[in-house]
Design an enzyme around this catalytic site. Sequence first.
Site, PDB file in Angstrom:
ATOM      1  N   ALA A   1      -4.099  16.510 -16.263  1.00  0.00           N
ATOM      2  CA  ALA A   1      -4.202  17.905 -16.694  1.00  0.00           C
ATOM      3  C   ALA A   1      -4.566  18.812 -15.530  1.00  0.00           C
ATOM      4  O   ALA A   1      -3.993  19.894 -15.356  1.00  0.00           O
ATOM      5  CB  ALA A   1      -5.228  18.035 -17.807  1.00  0.00           C
TER       6      ALA A   1
ATOM      7  N   TYR B   1      -7.590  13.542 -17.704  1.00  0.00           N
ATOM      8  CA  TYR B   1      -8.230  14.671 -17.025  1.00  0.00           C
ATOM      9  C   TYR B   1      -7.548  14.953 -15.694  1.00  0.00           C
ATOM     10  O   TYR B   1      -7.231  16.103 -15.373  1.00  0.00           O
ATOM     11  CB  TYR B   1      -9.705  14.346 -16.818  1.00  0.00           C
ATOM     12  CG  TYR B   1     -10.527  15.465 -16.217  1.00  0.00           C
ATOM     13  CD1 TYR B   1     -11.001  16.504 -17.007  1.00  0.00           C
ATOM     14  CD2 TYR B   1     -10.841  15.461 -14.864  1.00  0.00           C
ATOM     15  CE1 TYR B   1     -11.771  17.516 -16.467  1.00  0.00           C
ATOM     16  CE2 TYR B   1     -11.614  16.480 -14.308  1.00  0.00           C
ATOM     17  CZ  TYR B   1     -12.076  17.506 -15.119  1.00  0.00           C
ATOM     18  OH  TYR B   1     -12.837  18.513 -14.565  1.00  0.00           O
TER      19      TYR B   1
END
Length: 254
Positions: free
Chosen positions: A159, A156
């Site tokens: 990204a 996460y």
Amino acid sequence: MNRLADKVAVITGGNAGVGAEIAKLFADEGAKVVISARRMDKLEKVADEIRESSGEVLPVRCDISKPEEADNLIHQAILEYGQIDILVNNAGILEDGMKPIECATDEDISRIIDTNLKGTMYVTRAALQEMQENDRASIVNIASVAGEKGCGPAAYAVAKAGIIGLTKHTAFRFTGTGIRCNVICPGTIATSMTAHQDVASLNKDMMKAMRSHLDLSAGVASVEDIANIALFLASDESNAMTGQVLVSDFGASL
């Protein structure tokens, strides 16, 4: 009111949480909104709320991790309204367990990167093909303080850091053209996505590190808080701003 009059806004992940709140606020401010998500039933509920408030909305089913569906989202917006003035890249997913890099699985990495980063790139690429016809356009990306500070699960955080890089690249590429790109990096937000995390599955080492580096008691942002920032960045009031990273975490990461 009417800060977005005569503008068309595409909002990904518009079925719930921050995306739904942004869609409703933008419609209230006069924009025609195109909302997308993978589940049409939830999209239609948000669309009905917007219509009940006399807003104009087009719901489009779209899995942004598939480039052909990202292209179709933009195509449908142009077919319906003839222009795109605002893009809000909000769609994203969070893996279970808050895994640090040494625990991240291949499936976690592929799934999170495909949707959160590659999907955002696909939609942005498609939208820019149309935005270049405009004198003014604004892209508002929703990343995370995890991408700015590294304080989150590995896939996460990577990204979201990539989205910050995409923001700066896009701003650099289109400086002087009237196309702007900025990114909001919220801290913890009270949404259904965060609420559905299984506490028992959370990686204890990761949570301990976050408690050591962040003041998690500083405050939890509401979806309205983030939507209001997005409205400012989407509106002509922020015309002088591009390539900026706005952290909205009540100072927790300072």
